[in-house]
Structure formats: C-alpha cells, structure tokens
Design a protein around this motif. Structure first.
Motif, PDB file in Angstrom:
ATOM      1  N   LEU A  61       0.793  -1.265  -0.060  1.00  0.00           N
ATOM      2  CA  LEU A  61      -0.018   0.025  -0.159  1.00  0.00           C
ATOM      3  C   LEU A  61       0.795   1.228   0.007  1.00  0.00           C
ATOM      4  O   LEU A  61       0.563   2.190  -0.516  1.00  0.00           O
ATOM      5  N   THR A  65       0.290   3.981  -2.849  1.00  0.00           N
ATOM      6  CA  THR A  65      -0.074   5.500  -2.646  1.00  0.00           C
ATOM      7  C   THR A  65       1.205   6.327  -3.203  1.00  0.00           C
ATOM      8  O   THR A  65       0.587   7.231  -3.715  1.00  0.00           O
ATOM      9  N   ARG A  76       3.479  13.273  -2.377  1.00  0.00           N
ATOM     10  CA  ARG A  76       3.703  11.972  -1.863  1.00  0.00           C
ATOM     11  C   ARG A  76       3.346  12.076  -0.304  1.00  0.00           C
ATOM     12  O   ARG A  76       3.021  11.349   0.048  1.00  0.00           O
ATOM     13  N   ALA A  79      -0.309  12.142   0.458  1.00  0.00           N
ATOM     14  CA  ALA A  79      -0.886  10.973   0.266  1.00  0.00           C
ATOM     15  C   ALA A  79      -0.576   9.731   1.281  1.00  0.00           C
ATOM     16  O   ALA A  79      -1.434   9.270   1.843  1.00  0.00           O
ATOM     17  N   GLN A  80       0.784  10.034   1.603  1.00  0.00           N
ATOM     18  CA  GLN A  80       0.917   8.810   2.734  1.00  0.00           C
ATOM     19  C   GLN A  80       0.236   9.138   3.987  1.00  0.00           C
ATOM     20  O   GLN A  80      -0.134   8.482   4.639  1.00  0.00           O
ATOM     21  N   ARG A  83      -3.344   8.039   3.760  1.00  0.00           N
ATOM     22  CA  ARG A  83      -3.391   6.597   3.897  1.00  0.00           C
ATOM     23  C   ARG A  83      -3.195   6.162   5.403  1.00  0.00           C
ATOM     24  O   ARG A  83      -4.005   5.373   5.857  1.00  0.00           O
TER      25      ARG A  83
END
Length: 145
Positions: A61, A65, A76, A79-80, A83
C-alpha cells in the motif's frame, strides 16, 4: 522479513491480489482464534500469519500510494499521511468495538464477531479499490514494476 518480499509479491499478484491474500489470512487468524484455539500453544501456529496480515499490505500500500500520488501530481507526503490517517481511524474504531465485545462477552465472541464483521468489509474495500482504479484508468498502478 516479509517487507523484503512485498514488492516481489505485489509485482506478481498486484496490489489488490496482495490485499485479497492479506484479508484471507486475517480472516483465518480471527476465525481460528474465535472457533478453534483453546490452548495458547496454538498461537504459535497462527501468529506467523501476522506477517501476511500487517507487513505485506503495508509495503504494498505504501508503494501504491506513492505511485498514485505521482500519477495524480499530488504530494507524496500528503498522500501517505492520508493513507496512514484513514488506516489508523479504521484501527481505532476496530479497537473500540473489539474492546467492547471482549469486556461485554468473551475473547472468543470478540474474535468470531470481528471475523464476521471485518472480513466482508475488507473484501468489499479491496473490490472497490480495484473498481476505482479501473474507472480512473490507473489499474496499471496496481501492478508495480
């Protein structure tokens, strides 16, 4: 150790395949603890599945991601963070429900109930990820190179 193999398995099975495998192993653990394990020594048999239910999907994942953020020209780090935040929100809810089941009923009821509640939701989530990837034309990201 499984972190070392997560990319290889993601390449072979796809991210959604890894999530199906992880969800199935998680269900096996929950149902085994809820229905079968009556002696603590049986944990030695089932607990190694933790690597497939936690470490394997985390690596897959994380890479998915990052690739999805790059494809969408999105940060990034954001996004992480999203998540991780959504996963921890799900865990917190699961902890609350399982703690209530444990205290109100028994450990066996907790494992059985969580197996019957969580398994279908996890499978549905994987199906939805795959469908959305197809819908938005990013299904190639499910198969890292």
């Amino acid at each position: 150790m499984i972190f070392l193999f997560s990319k290889r398995l993601s390449t072979r099975l796809g991210v959604h395949g890894v999530l199906y495998l992880s969800t199935t192993c998680y269900g096996i653990r929950l149902f085994a603890y809820g229905y079968w394990v009556s002696n603590a020594w049986w944990l030695v048999v089932f607990e190694p599945l933790h690597a497939l239910t936690f470490s394997l999907p985390m690596g897959s994942l994380g890479a998915f991601t990052t690739a999805l953020a790059d494809a969408a020209q999105f940060s990034r780090v954001s996004a992480q963070g999203f998540r991780t935040g959504t996963m921890n929100l799900g865990r917190a809810f699961g902890f609350l429900v399982s703690a209530w089941l444990y205290e109100t009923f028994s450990p066996g009821v907790m494992f059985r109930a969580m197996g019957w509640l969580v398994m279908p939701m996890m499978m549905l989530a994987v199906v939805m990820v795959h469908r959305q990837a197809k819908k938005h034309g990013v299904v190639a990201l499910l198969y890292p190179e």
